[in-house]
Design a protein around this motif. Structure first.
Motif, PDB file in Angstrom:
ATOM      1  N   GLU A 160       0.765  -1.223   0.178  1.00 23.45           N
ATOM      2  CA  GLU A 160      -0.082  -0.192  -0.042  1.00 23.45           C
ATOM      3  C   GLU A 160       0.832   1.280  -0.177  1.00 23.45           C
ATOM      4  N   ARG A 161       2.319   1.107   0.228  1.00 27.66           N
ATOM      5  CA  ARG A 161       2.942   2.317   0.077  1.00 27.66           C
ATOM      6  C   ARG A 161       4.103   2.143  -0.989  1.00 27.66           C
ATOM      7  N   PHE A 162       3.917   1.194  -1.926  1.00 26.17           N
ATOM      8  CA  PHE A 162       4.779   1.121  -2.945  1.00 26.17           C
ATOM      9  C   PHE A 162       3.951   1.458  -4.444  1.00 26.17           C
ATOM     10  N   PHE A 163       4.534   2.209  -5.412  1.00 25.31           N
ATOM     11  CA  PHE A 163       3.919   2.510  -6.451  1.00 25.31           C
ATOM     12  C   PHE A 163       4.449   2.500  -7.601  1.00 25.31           C
ATOM     13  N   ASP A 164       4.507   1.319  -8.544  1.00 24.31           N
ATOM     14  CA  ASP A 164       5.133   1.347  -9.822  1.00 24.31           C
ATOM     15  C   ASP A 164       3.867   2.101 -10.753  1.00 24.31           C
ATOM     16  N   VAL A 165       4.747   3.185 -11.154  1.00 27.81           N
ATOM     17  CA  VAL A 165       3.854   3.660 -12.157  1.00 27.81           C
ATOM     18  C   VAL A 165       3.979   3.673 -13.620  1.00 27.81           C
ATOM     19  N   GLY A 166       4.719   2.695 -14.069  1.00 27.18           N
ATOM     20  CA  GLY A 166       4.988   2.236 -15.325  1.00 27.18           C
ATOM     21  C   GLY A 166       5.995   3.045 -15.888  1.00 27.18           C
ATOM     22  N   ILE A 167       6.095   3.154 -17.261  1.00 29.27           N
ATOM     23  CA  ILE A 167       7.343   3.739 -18.102  1.00 29.27           C
ATOM     24  C   ILE A 167       6.690   5.258 -18.032  1.00 29.27           C
ATOM     25  N   ALA A 168       6.805   5.953 -16.747  1.00 30.25           N
ATOM     26  CA  ALA A 168       6.245   7.436 -16.799  1.00 30.25           C
ATOM     27  C   ALA A 168       6.882   7.975 -15.654  1.00 30.25           C
ATOM     28  N   GLU A 169       8.217   8.462 -16.066  1.00 28.46           N
ATOM     29  CA  GLU A 169       9.185   9.138 -15.067  1.00 28.46           C
ATOM     30  C   GLU A 169       8.549  10.363 -14.781  1.00 28.46           C
ATOM     31  N   GLN A 170       8.033  11.271 -15.794  1.00 30.75           N
ATOM     32  CA  GLN A 170       7.575  12.711 -15.362  1.00 30.75           C
ATOM     33  C   GLN A 170       6.298  12.630 -14.302  1.00 30.75           C
ATOM     34  N   HIS A 171       5.537  11.449 -14.618  1.00 32.82           N
ATOM     35  CA  HIS A 171       4.549  11.304 -13.624  1.00 32.82           C
ATOM     36  C   HIS A 171       5.126  10.766 -12.241  1.00 32.82           C
ATOM     37  N   ALA A 172       6.003  10.033 -12.221  1.00 27.86           N
ATOM     38  CA  ALA A 172       6.583   9.519 -11.155  1.00 27.86           C
ATOM     39  C   ALA A 172       6.944  10.816 -10.082  1.00 27.86           C
ATOM     40  N   VAL A 173       7.529  11.625 -10.635  1.00 24.85           N
ATOM     41  CA  VAL A 173       8.255  12.703  -9.956  1.00 24.85           C
ATOM     42  C   VAL A 173       7.039  13.742  -9.596  1.00 24.85           C
ATOM     43  N   THR A 174       6.119  14.100 -10.370  1.00 22.47           N
ATOM     44  CA  THR A 174       4.796  14.887  -9.703  1.00 22.47           C
ATOM     45  C   THR A 174       4.120  14.033  -8.896  1.00 22.47           C
ATOM     46  N   LEU A 175       3.858  12.857  -8.988  1.00 23.57           N
ATOM     47  CA  LEU A 175       3.257  11.938  -8.140  1.00 23.57           C
ATOM     48  C   LEU A 175       3.649  11.960  -6.765  1.00 23.57           C
ATOM     49  N   ALA A 176       5.186  12.173  -6.567  1.00 27.76           N
ATOM     50  CA  ALA A 176       5.804  12.014  -5.369  1.00 27.76           C
ATOM     51  C   ALA A 176       5.508  13.624  -4.928  1.00 27.76           C
ATOM     52  N   ALA A 177       5.457  14.809  -5.738  1.00 23.65           N
ATOM     53  CA  ALA A 177       5.360  15.933  -5.150  1.00 23.65           C
ATOM     54  C   ALA A 177       4.105  16.189  -4.503  1.00 23.65           C
ATOM     55  N   GLY A 178       2.810  15.505  -5.086  1.00 23.61           N
ATOM     56  CA  GLY A 178       1.498  15.661  -4.646  1.00 23.61           C
ATOM     57  C   GLY A 178       1.392  14.846  -3.182  1.00 23.61           C
ATOM     58  N   MET A 179       2.231  13.624  -3.214  1.00 19.43           N
ATOM     59  CA  MET A 179       2.274  12.991  -2.020  1.00 19.43           C
ATOM     60  C   MET A 179       2.761  13.772  -0.761  1.00 19.43           C
ATOM     61  N   ALA A 180       3.911  14.460  -1.213  1.00 19.78           N
ATOM     62  CA  ALA A 180       4.491  15.268  -0.151  1.00 19.78           C
ATOM     63  C   ALA A 180       3.835  16.546   0.275  1.00 19.78           C
ATOM     64  N   CYS A 181       2.870  16.808  -0.737  1.00 19.35           N
ATOM     65  CA  CYS A 181       2.026  18.127  -0.253  1.00 19.35           C
ATOM     66  C   CYS A 181       0.998  17.674   0.965  1.00 19.35           C
ATOM     67  N   GLU A 182       0.855  16.417   0.969  1.00 20.09           N
ATOM     68  CA  GLU A 182      -0.039  15.916   2.130  1.00 20.09           C
ATOM     69  C   GLU A 182       0.666  15.228   3.184  1.00 20.09           C
ATOM     70  N   GLY A 183       2.030  15.635   3.441  1.00 23.67           N
ATOM     71  CA  GLY A 183       2.671  15.002   4.606  1.00 23.67           C
ATOM     72  C   GLY A 183       3.539  13.887   4.324  1.00 23.67           C
ATOM     73  N   ALA A 184       3.323  13.066   3.234  1.00 22.39           N
ATOM     74  CA  ALA A 184       4.018  11.841   3.100  1.00 22.39           C
ATOM     75  C   ALA A 184       5.595  12.269   2.714  1.00 22.39           C
ATOM     76  N   ARG A 185       6.346  11.222   2.912  1.00 16.51           N
ATOM     77  CA  ARG A 185       7.798  11.481   2.615  1.00 16.51           C
ATOM     78  C   ARG A 185       8.237  10.654   1.571  1.00 16.51           C
ATOM     79  N   PRO A 186       7.750  10.799   0.296  1.00 18.03           N
ATOM     80  CA  PRO A 186       8.155   9.987  -0.844  1.00 18.03           C
ATOM     81  C   PRO A 186       9.848   9.940  -1.332  1.00 18.03           C
ATOM     82  N   VAL A 187       9.900   8.837  -1.561  1.00 16.70           N
ATOM     83  CA  VAL A 187      11.234   8.419  -2.087  1.00 16.70           C
ATOM     84  C   VAL A 187      11.079   7.886  -3.731  1.00 16.70           C
ATOM     85  N   VAL A 188      11.989   8.486  -4.766  1.00 19.12           N
ATOM     86  CA  VAL A 188      11.638   8.157  -6.050  1.00 19.12           C
ATOM     87  C   VAL A 188      12.903   7.485  -6.319  1.00 19.12           C
TER      88      VAL A 188
END
Length: 590
Positions: A330-358
């Motif tokens: 539930e804390r692992f996210f394979d987004v497929g071949i989508a590096e741009q989405h991976a980074v902005t997904l992490a940014a959205g997570m960080a906005c809500e208090g999570a600590r994402p590692v890409v």
């Protein structure tokens, strides 16, 4: 289709294949000869890769498709564009490179992926997924503008459709009415099983074909045909022949099995025999690879901090996150071949208090620079980048070397960039990056890092360290993974050694102290010389108006091809002997 239970131990008998030196010869065969030729091609591929190594599963899966494409299309006049290149080994065999296939991925041998400089049948060089439809659309539109009558065909894996670039290209090609054929090679796999909602719509997901899959592609303006069995040669030839008589945007949906015809690969649910390395002699116990060290760190940190989220763009196994995904799905996210989405997904997570590692490779980080700057750094969001495969990676070659990340990241305000030179440093730097309240990156190489020199201090924020004090007037400034070579060179040169640790913030006080105490400075890094850590040192010296000769050593200002990492470091004179030689020449000239 003939099935093989093991790699052939002797060269297979290939009477039909022996007569094929180009697709021109292939097109002289009768259609009935294609199926026995497919068996011979599969046997030859297994024999060569079994002995010499290389990518395997993807090529086995497109044996029949490759034969059908070259049989129907008038290549190279008709353009055949492969997405990525793992699947292009049979294409190389059929286009005059059979004798040199054993050299693939070896120094001065065949390129690991299609290369325009290698063959006229390689009409577009590839290395990263998701580019084929864009390139083929450009070729088709240029041909139309020039009045050229030719087919343009892009062969893409279904995993490539997780790339936003592929969808952008579909939308444009359909809207522009490009004369383009897209062959969708649907095998349910990237390197590992692919992910995402679109993947669930394909029959390779062990479900009936969704009724709206044709409508999906038709929405983009493509005429849809399929799905057809990608291992049924008569059906493939018929479908491709019909499609080649049509014009405008067309998509042919072909269902294949990665690793087809090789029983061990078909049974390998993880990667379907993605790549093979010949058995090597037992070696002494080596230090753990950096991606495994990172994976262990991620698990240990996640156990202590429930806010850690791990994100990766289709690199679960390669980035060392398999165990993390099993323990914390539930804390692992394979987004497929989508590096741009991976980074902005992490940014959205960080906005809500999570600590994402890409976790992503240095070469794939390049695809997300805009998102790193605008979506993370500008907003001062706490996102950690675990930058794997930094430096010269070896056999995957020019498209995969991670030699631009320092130049791309160090100019970003408030970003932090660290380069460990030992395994304990890697762990400490990951901790430091994770605690930082903004963008922080840790770059580390493919393979392992050396153990820590005895008595070395812990990592201090923004500080480098002295490792050796010499008497020759030369100070070697090490950045990251080349420490063993630097220390060896220092012994020969009687030079001081400083491990910079931080590229940004640079330990200015330490560099200026080294400049004041030595007659010559030498920066050494597994990165492009232009814009790298050595450039940061040069900028500092210029700002302080310190007239100290500086030699910047790194990857030269040209593209480096493929070979074993040790071989490439020697070619770039970044091994101990090369460093010593360059420093001696530098000192002698001054």
């Amino acid at each position: 289709m003939q099935h093989f239970s093991q790699f052939p131990e002797q060269a297979p008998a290939t009477p039909l294949l022996d007569g094929i030196d180009s697709p021109v010869a292939l097109r002289r065969l009768a259609p009935s000869q294609l199926e026995p030729l497919a068996d011979q091609l599969r046997a030859q591929l297994l024999f060569d890769i079994g002995r010499h190594g290389g990518h395997l599963g993807a090529g086995l899966g497109v044996i029949e498709l490759t034969l059908a494409l070259h049989f129907v299309l008038d290549t190279p006049h008709d353009r055949l564009v492969w997405d990525v290149g793992h699947q292009a080994y049979p294409h190389k065999i059929l286009t005059g490179r059979r004798a040199t296939l054993p050299t693939i991925r070896h120094l001065n041998g065949l390129a690991p992926f299609p290369s325009r400089g290698e063959s006229e049948w390689d009409c577009f060089g590839v290395g990263h997924a998701g580019t084929a439809i864009s390139a083929a659309t450009g070729m088709a539109l240029a041909a139309q503008r020039q009045g050229q009558i030719r087919q343009v065909c892009a062969v893409v894996g279904d995993g490539a459709l997780s790339s936003g670039m592929s969808l952008e290209a579909l939308a444009h090609a359909g809207g522009a009415n490009a004369n383009l054929l897209v062959v969708l090679n649907d095998n349910g796999m990237s390197i590992s099983p692919h992910v995402g909602a679109l993947a669930d719509r394909f029959p390779s997901a062990a479900q009936p074909l969704a009724a709206n899959i044709a409508e999906f592609f038709e929405t983009f303006g493509f005429r849809y045909t399929g799905p057809i069995d990608g291992h049924d040669l008569p059906s493939l030839v018929a479908a491709l022949s019909e499609s080649s008589q049509q014009s405008g945007p067309r998509l042919l949906h072909v269902v294949t099995r990665k690793g087809a015809g090789f029983i061990p690969a078909e049974a390998d649910a993880l990667s379907r025999g993605h790549a093979h390395s010949p058995a090597a002699a037992p070696a002494k116990k080596a230090a753990p690879a950096c991606h495994r060290v990172f994976g262990e760190w991620a698990c240990n940190t996640a156990a202590k901090d429930p806010q850690l989220m791990a994100v990766t763009p289709a690199m679960r196994e390669g980035s060392g996150l398999t165990q993390f995904a099993e323990h914390w799905p539930e804390r692992f996210f394979d987004v497929g071949i989508a590096e741009q989405h991976a980074v902005t997904l992490a940014a959205g997570m960080a906005c809500e208090g999570a600590r994402p590692v890409v976790a992503l490779y240095s070469t794939f980080l390049q695809r997300a620079v805009d998102q790193i700057i605008h979506d993370v750094a500008v907003q001062q969001l706490p996102v950690t980048l675990a930058v794997d495969r930094a430096g010269l990676v070896g056999e995957d070659g020019v498209t995969h070397h991670g030699i631009f990340d320092i130049a791309l990241l160090r100019s970003i305000p408030d970003a932090v960039l660290m380069a460990p030179s030992t395994e304990p440093e890697l762990k400490e730097m990951l901790d430091a990056a994770y605690r930082y309240p903004g963008l922080a990156a840790v770059r580390y190489p493919r393979g392992s890092l050396p153990s820590e020199p005895s008595g070395a201090p812990k990592v201090e924020w923004g500080r480098g360290r002295w490792l050796r004090r010499g008497n020759s007037g030369v100070a070697l400034l090490n950045v990251g993974a080349l420490l063993d070579a630097v220390l060896s060179a220092a012994e020969q040169l009687d030079a001081s050694v400083i491990d910079l640790r931080f590229v940004k913030p640079l330990d200015s006080a330490l560099v200026l102290k080294a400049a004041a105490d030595h007659r010559w400075l030498v920066s050494i890094e597994d990165h492009a010389v232009e814009g790298g850590a050595g450039s940061a040192v040069a900028e500092l010296l210029a700002q302080q108006r310190m007239d100290v000769p500086l030699l910047r050593l790194g990857v030269p200002d040209h593209f480096v091809e493929h070979g074993q990492r040790g071989e490439l470091l020697a070619l770039c004179e970044l091994d101990a002997a090369g460093i010593t030689r360059q420093v001696e020449t530098f000192v002698a000239e001054r």
